[in-house]
Design an enzyme around this catalytic site. Sequence first.
Site, PDB file in Angstrom:
ATOM      1  N   HIS A  42      34.662  45.368  47.391  1.00  0.00           N
ATOM      2  CA  HIS A  42      34.109  46.558  46.743  1.00  0.00           C
ATOM      3  C   HIS A  42      34.044  46.309  45.237  1.00  0.00           C
ATOM      4  O   HIS A  42      34.893  45.612  44.688  1.00  0.00           O
ATOM      5  CB  HIS A  42      34.996  47.774  47.017  1.00  0.00           C
ATOM      6  CG  HIS A  42      35.011  48.182  48.462  1.00  0.00           C
ATOM      7  ND1 HIS A  42      33.900  48.672  49.107  1.00  0.00           N
ATOM      8  CD2 HIS A  42      35.996  48.150  49.394  1.00  0.00           C
ATOM      9  CE1 HIS A  42      34.199  48.944  50.371  1.00  0.00           C
ATOM     10  NE2 HIS A  42      35.464  48.624  50.579  1.00  0.00           N
ATOM     11  N   GLU A 147      41.479  47.870  60.157  1.00  0.00           N
ATOM     12  CA  GLU A 147      41.150  49.160  59.536  1.00  0.00           C
ATOM     13  C   GLU A 147      40.078  49.912  60.300  1.00  0.00           C
ATOM     14  O   GLU A 147      39.342  50.708  59.718  1.00  0.00           O
ATOM     15  CB  GLU A 147      40.764  48.958  58.076  1.00  0.00           C
ATOM     16  CG  GLU A 147      39.823  47.797  57.841  1.00  0.00           C
ATOM     17  CD  GLU A 147      39.642  47.462  56.374  1.00  0.00           C
ATOM     18  OE1 GLU A 147      40.118  48.204  55.515  1.00  0.00           O
ATOM     19  OE2 GLU A 147      38.984  46.447  56.092  1.00  0.00           O
ATOM     20  N   ASP A 173      39.625  53.049  55.399  1.00  0.00           N
ATOM     21  CA  ASP A 173      38.642  52.653  56.410  1.00  0.00           C
ATOM     22  C   ASP A 173      39.059  53.143  57.791  1.00  0.00           C
ATOM     23  O   ASP A 173      38.227  53.557  58.590  1.00  0.00           O
ATOM     24  CB  ASP A 173      38.452  51.132  56.407  1.00  0.00           C
ATOM     25  CG  ASP A 173      37.481  50.712  55.325  1.00  0.00           C
ATOM     26  OD1 ASP A 173      36.338  51.200  55.324  1.00  0.00           O
ATOM     27  OD2 ASP A 173      37.867  49.923  54.457  1.00  0.00           O
TER      28      ASP A 173
HETATM   29  C1  3PY Z   1      41.514  50.921  52.978  1.00  0.00           C
HETATM   30  O1  3PY Z   1      42.326  51.815  52.719  1.00  0.00           O
HETATM   31  O2  3PY Z   1      40.668  51.000  53.877  1.00  0.00           O
HETATM   32  C2  3PY Z   1      41.549  49.687  52.214  1.00  0.00           C
HETATM   33  O3  3PY Z   1      40.851  48.761  52.500  1.00  0.00           O
HETATM   34  C3  3PY Z   1      42.425  49.618  51.022  1.00  0.00           C
HETATM   35  O4  3PY Z   1      41.855  50.328  50.002  1.00  0.00           O
END
Ligand code: 3PY
Length: 251
Positions: A42, A147, A173
């Site tokens: 990002h 995630e 995520d």
């Molecule tokens: C998330 O929280 O999804 C991350 O990748 C860390 O910011």
Amino acid sequence: MLKERLQNKEFLFGPFVNLCHPAVLEIAGFAGFDFAIIDTEHGEISTDRAVEMVRAAKLAGISPVVRVYGNQPELISKALDIGADAVQIPQVSSREEAEAAVYAAKFSPEGGRGANRYVRAARYSAMDKAAYFRKANQETAVIVQVEGKAGLDRLADIITVPGIDVLFIGPYDLSASLGIPGQVEHPLIMEAMHRTIQLARQAGVAIGFFVDDAVSAVKWKKAGVQYISFAADVGLLYNAFRQSVAIFREE
Ligand code: 3PY
């Protein structure tokens, strides 16, 4: 090195870095963080800028971690070639994807990372060549981010992949994938974290997590989370600016 400290069961704390300037790494190092994650997933940082940030991190005594844009071998090897102590790979959802990430991060015989001894990590050939390939495999860490719902469902399988040093849960995520975007304190996220900690204990793998504030970092440290990433430089700067403005305006 980060990997050795993880193996020594130390608790490590560090911010994401999105501002594209080496000074941020120096400031993070002087502040006493253990690592900083140079985020090329990002934000605006590209590999050619990341190398200057890796250099600055090393000078300031902080471990540079590079989060790559995706689970792609050429990005993973580049992050390690420029001298990162660890590579962090987002959106890993299956055992096969985790194995591919480790394979890309390790030289033969453990993996298939492209072998070049003229890179910064090999001190541009100053290192003994056999020692470089061996030490790189031993000393650089692989951090995989789970995630998404698919990864969460396969966590028990992913966590046993050899070569993973940290299994990192990305709450933002994950919350998006579970249909509750931004609700990182939601019971579903808490449940996922506690289950991960349990599985990680059995597998002997370090756990990583992201928090927005230091109080939460302490809470997760007490729960056994070893690698805690803390907010991002931009957010921390905003909070500091905002607090000063509020005091000045007596808000
Ligand atoms: C998330 O929280 O999804 C991350 O990748 C860390 O910011």
